[in-house]
Scaffold this motif. Sequence first.
Motif, PDB file in Angstrom:
ATOM      1  N   GLY A 161     -38.604  97.041  11.671  1.00 33.52           N
ATOM      2  CA  GLY A 161     -37.709  96.171  10.903  1.00 33.52           C
ATOM      3  C   GLY A 161     -38.011  94.718  11.174  1.00 33.52           C
ATOM      4  O   GLY A 161     -38.837  94.383  12.030  1.00 33.52           O
ATOM      5  N   MET A 162     -37.322  93.852  10.450  1.00 28.32           N
ATOM      6  CA  MET A 162     -37.625  92.424  10.465  1.00 28.32           C
ATOM      7  C   MET A 162     -37.589  91.832  11.881  1.00 28.32           C
ATOM      8  O   MET A 162     -38.461  91.081  12.271  1.00 28.32           O
ATOM      9  CB  MET A 162     -36.594  91.719   9.596  1.00 28.32           C
ATOM     10  N   ARG A 163     -36.572  92.226  12.680  1.00 30.67           N
ATOM     11  CA  ARG A 163     -36.446  91.628  14.009  1.00 30.67           C
ATOM     12  C   ARG A 163     -37.648  91.966  14.886  1.00 30.67           C
ATOM     13  O   ARG A 163     -38.124  91.154  15.661  1.00 30.67           O
ATOM     14  CB  ARG A 163     -35.170  92.120  14.676  1.00 30.67           C
ATOM     15  N   LYS A 164     -38.155  93.182  14.747  1.00 27.32           N
ATOM     16  CA  LYS A 164     -39.313  93.610  15.535  1.00 27.32           C
ATOM     17  C   LYS A 164     -40.572  92.867  15.064  1.00 27.32           C
ATOM     18  O   LYS A 164     -41.346  92.362  15.868  1.00 27.32           O
ATOM     19  CB  LYS A 164     -39.488  95.126  15.354  1.00 27.32           C
ATOM     20  N   TRP A 165     -40.730  92.793  13.727  1.00 29.35           N
ATOM     21  CA  TRP A 165     -41.935  92.163  13.186  1.00 29.35           C
ATOM     22  C   TRP A 165     -42.005  90.676  13.530  1.00 29.35           C
ATOM     23  O   TRP A 165     -43.070  90.113  13.692  1.00 29.35           O
ATOM     24  CB  TRP A 165     -41.999  92.331  11.664  1.00 29.35           C
ATOM     25  N   MET A 166     -40.824  90.052  13.634  1.00 32.01           N
ATOM     26  CA  MET A 166     -40.817  88.606  13.888  1.00 32.01           C
ATOM     27  C   MET A 166     -41.102  88.302  15.363  1.00 32.01           C
ATOM     28  O   MET A 166     -41.518  87.217  15.700  1.00 32.01           O
ATOM     29  CB  MET A 166     -39.461  87.993  13.511  1.00 32.01           C
ATOM     30  N   GLN A 167     -40.862  89.290  16.253  1.00 27.10           N
ATOM     31  CA  GLN A 167     -41.055  89.065  17.688  1.00 27.10           C
ATOM     32  C   GLN A 167     -42.516  88.787  17.993  1.00 27.10           C
ATOM     33  O   GLN A 167     -43.356  89.647  17.742  1.00 27.10           O
ATOM     34  CB  GLN A 167     -40.690  90.338  18.453  1.00 27.10           C
ATOM     35  N   GLY A 168     -42.791  87.608  18.536  1.00 25.25           N
ATOM     36  CA  GLY A 168     -44.160  87.303  18.945  1.00 25.25           C
ATOM     37  C   GLY A 168     -45.152  87.333  17.796  1.00 25.25           C
ATOM     38  O   GLY A 168     -46.339  87.500  17.995  1.00 25.25           O
ATOM     39  N   SER A 169     -44.644  87.249  16.578  1.00 26.32           N
ATOM     40  CA  SER A 169     -45.567  87.292  15.449  1.00 26.32           C
ATOM     41  C   SER A 169     -45.476  85.970  14.708  1.00 26.32           C
ATOM     42  O   SER A 169     -44.486  85.253  14.795  1.00 26.32           O
ATOM     43  CB  SER A 169     -45.169  88.456  14.549  1.00 26.32           C
ATOM     44  N   THR A 170     -46.516  85.680  13.945  1.00 23.66           N
ATOM     45  CA  THR A 170     -46.493  84.417  13.202  1.00 23.66           C
ATOM     46  C   THR A 170     -45.924  84.617  11.805  1.00 23.66           C
ATOM     47  O   THR A 170     -45.757  83.683  11.051  1.00 23.66           O
ATOM     48  CB  THR A 170     -47.908  83.843  13.072  1.00 23.66           C
ATOM     49  N   LYS A 171     -45.640  85.894  11.499  1.00 24.89           N
ATOM     50  CA  LYS A 171     -45.114  86.182  10.165  1.00 24.89           C
ATOM     51  C   LYS A 171     -43.794  85.470   9.955  1.00 24.89           C
ATOM     52  O   LYS A 171     -42.950  85.442  10.835  1.00 24.89           O
ATOM     53  CB  LYS A 171     -44.875  87.686  10.017  1.00 24.89           C
ATOM     54  N   THR A 172     -43.625  84.909   8.772  1.00 23.51           N
ATOM     55  CA  THR A 172     -42.360  84.200   8.532  1.00 23.51           C
ATOM     56  C   THR A 172     -41.481  84.913   7.518  1.00 23.51           C
ATOM     57  O   THR A 172     -40.318  84.610   7.399  1.00 23.51           O
ATOM     58  CB  THR A 172     -42.634  82.775   8.015  1.00 23.51           C
ATOM     59  N   SER A 173     -42.075  85.865   6.776  1.00 24.33           N
ATOM     60  CA  SER A 173     -41.208  86.513   5.798  1.00 24.33           C
ATOM     61  C   SER A 173     -41.189  88.018   6.018  1.00 24.33           C
ATOM     62  O   SER A 173     -42.162  88.603   6.459  1.00 24.33           O
ATOM     63  CB  SER A 173     -41.695  86.204   4.382  1.00 24.33           C
ATOM     64  N   PRO A 174     -40.045  88.658   5.745  1.00 22.76           N
ATOM     65  CA  PRO A 174     -39.968  90.096   5.962  1.00 22.76           C
ATOM     66  C   PRO A 174     -40.896  90.836   5.008  1.00 22.76           C
ATOM     67  O   PRO A 174     -41.160  90.354   3.906  1.00 22.76           O
ATOM     68  CB  PRO A 174     -38.521  90.415   5.627  1.00 22.76           C
ATOM     69  N   LYS A 175     -41.367  92.038   5.464  1.00 23.80           N
ATOM     70  CA  LYS A 175     -42.239  92.826   4.587  1.00 23.80           C
ATOM     71  C   LYS A 175     -41.452  93.256   3.360  1.00 23.80           C
ATOM     72  O   LYS A 175     -41.921  93.213   2.254  1.00 23.80           O
ATOM     73  CB  LYS A 175     -42.728  94.054   5.338  1.00 23.80           C
ATOM     74  N   LYS A 176     -40.232  93.752   3.596  1.00 27.85           N
ATOM     75  CA  LYS A 176     -39.373  94.102   2.478  1.00 27.85           C
ATOM     76  C   LYS A 176     -37.937  94.127   2.972  1.00 27.85           C
ATOM     77  O   LYS A 176     -37.691  94.209   4.172  1.00 27.85           O
ATOM     78  CB  LYS A 176     -39.783  95.439   1.871  1.00 27.85           C
ATOM     79  N   THR A 177     -37.016  94.056   2.027  1.00 23.83           N
ATOM     80  CA  THR A 177     -35.624  94.002   2.422  1.00 23.83           C
ATOM     81  C   THR A 177     -34.912  95.263   1.964  1.00 23.83           C
ATOM     82  O   THR A 177     -34.977  95.617   0.796  1.00 23.83           O
ATOM     83  CB  THR A 177     -34.943  92.789   1.743  1.00 23.83           C
ATOM     84  N   ASN A 178     -34.232  95.932   2.882  1.00 24.11           N
ATOM     85  CA  ASN A 178     -33.393  97.061   2.519  1.00 24.11           C
ATOM     86  C   ASN A 178     -31.951  96.585   2.440  1.00 24.11           C
ATOM     87  O   ASN A 178     -31.448  95.953   3.368  1.00 24.11           O
ATOM     88  CB  ASN A 178     -33.488  98.167   3.574  1.00 24.11           C
ATOM     89  N   ILE A 179     -31.305  96.904   1.318  1.00 22.62           N
ATOM     90  CA  ILE A 179     -29.905  96.503   1.171  1.00 22.62           C
ATOM     91  C   ILE A 179     -29.051  97.760   1.217  1.00 22.62           C
ATOM     92  O   ILE A 179     -29.311  98.722   0.493  1.00 22.62           O
ATOM     93  CB  ILE A 179     -29.681  95.762  -0.164  1.00 22.62           C
ATOM     94  N   HIS A 180     -28.024  97.756   2.073  1.00 14.73           N
ATOM     95  CA  HIS A 180     -27.105  98.890   2.163  1.00 14.73           C
ATOM     96  C   HIS A 180     -25.856  98.536   1.370  1.00 14.73           C
ATOM     97  O   HIS A 180     -25.303  97.447   1.530  1.00 14.73           O
ATOM     98  CB  HIS A 180     -26.742  99.172   3.621  1.00 14.73           C
TER      99      HIS A 180
END
Length: 479
Positions: A161-180
């Motif tokens: 998920g977004m929080r994991k991908w952003m950790q220590g990564s240079t990525k600034t945008s989420p891969k995709k967004t899941n809406i509940h």
Amino acid sequence: MTSFTSCPDCMGLGKQKRRIKKSLRLRYLLELEQFEKANGEGTPPIRPEASLYICPTCAGSGLVSSLDFPKPDKENYPHVAIIGGGIGGTALAVACLHRGIPFTLYERDKAFDERSQGYGLTLQQASKAMEGFGIFDLDKGVVSTRHLVHNPDGKVVAEWGMRKWMQGSTKTSPKKTNIHIARQSLRQALIQQLGSDTTIQWGHQLLDFKDNKDGGIDLNFQVNGKVKTDKADLIVGADGIRSAVRSLLISEKRSPLRYLGCIVILGICPLSALENMNSHLLDSATVFQTANGNERIYMMPYDSDSIMWQLSFPMTEEDAKTLSTKGKKALKEEAIQRTQWHSPIPEILSATLETQISGYPVYDRALLRSEWLENSGKATLIGDAAHPMSPFKGQGANQALLDALSLARTIFKACRPPSNWREKGIRESVLTAFESEMIERSSVKVQDSALAAQFLHSEIALYEGNEPRGKVLKRKGKL
Ligand SMILES: Cc1cc2nc3c(=O)[nH]c(=O)nc-3n(C[C@H](O)[C@H](O)[C@H](O)COP(=O)(O)OP(=O)(O)OC[C@H]3O[C@@H](n4cnc5c(N)ncnc54)[C@H](O)[C@@H]3O)c2cc1C
């Protein structure tokens, strides 16, 4: 509220075709000429295809805002009878409205909340597609940013998920967004687009339909104990997993409901009932699941004030039917007894009111095939009526929404003047192409959802790897 109409620059498709470069076109024509001169010997040249790009006018939604509420173009477009005002049927009505396609939406229930339909949905690909229905902000939706998998002791075996991908990564945008979002909130957002819920013919249960001598269809409904007949040019069965339209088109024997070997028990618990708990899993932005190789529980935000749980486990069909008819108290007891696992699972289950609990055996059907519909004339199916699937990949509503958009876009493109859809017939003009796209897109989801019903209740659910379980298996070639 803003009204929308079809984008004039992309004809409501959200994408435009890039022109094929002149040099590419000429090279193709030359190679084709040489191929023909050689009497078809060698490899035939491949015709260059125009690539697509997001329409800059509507930013991909296929819609532009309009000062006036859209009016149906009854002269040029077929009148669509939509059977079922669930997710797919309501979405199709909205997509027709925006394109000026005349429609009538019929729903068996007498009112929006006649029955409890309390469960939440996760919008995956369809979260982007919502813009195609004029919904740019789902204010009742909750975005999750973390997904965790635990064993029964609470040890984390996977995280993404977004929080994991952003950790220590240079990525600034989420891969995709899941809406509940609660199913009823999504349905309400779609109904709002229709202007008012009086647009829906409530209390209309379809009985049957047949071609009439004017080239259209007569539809019979049960309304307040009487039979009422209406007319249309096209009928769309959006009437769910036990579709009446489907059973009139495809015999039950050909693709009966197929039991997937497990039951789901669902509950919704208000966060206020868990106020004394200090768990990071209750932050309204985390989805988590816990499994032991047999039982599996999945928890997600239902809305900003409550959490939804879905417990599933293998059971014979007979036992699953017996348990689901025993009622809410029995379902709650069964769920609690099977999940004496890490906190906050037992606390959430015991704080869930019995009125907020339901349970069903899980079914799908064999994959829909184009040839089953080729003699269906002016009738087609969308959503669960076409391709019911287990809830374990969270794809049923997503596919129903994509079906609705695809069908409305195909009608709009294929029936606009000067098309001769009346002479050619609606099947040849619209339905064959639509069904082929729908079947190709949804079949893989039906298959993956059926597989998930098995592997999520096995040791595979506890696989160590920071990816959704199905993805890990696919990558390792085990699916
Ligand atoms: C527990 C659970 C969790 C799920 N989670 C997800 C998820 O996270 N993501 C996801 O994408 N999907 C999920 N799904 C699946 C999703 O809910 C369905 O795939 C989706 O609702 C299908 O939409 P539909 O419009 O085809 O059918 P439905 O929404 O079932 O609507 C059918 C409508 O037709 C009406 N009807 C039936 N017969 C007639 C008749 N004869 N005449 C007139 N009207 C009739 C019904 O009253 C109903 O309103 C889940 C399903 C379940 C059970």
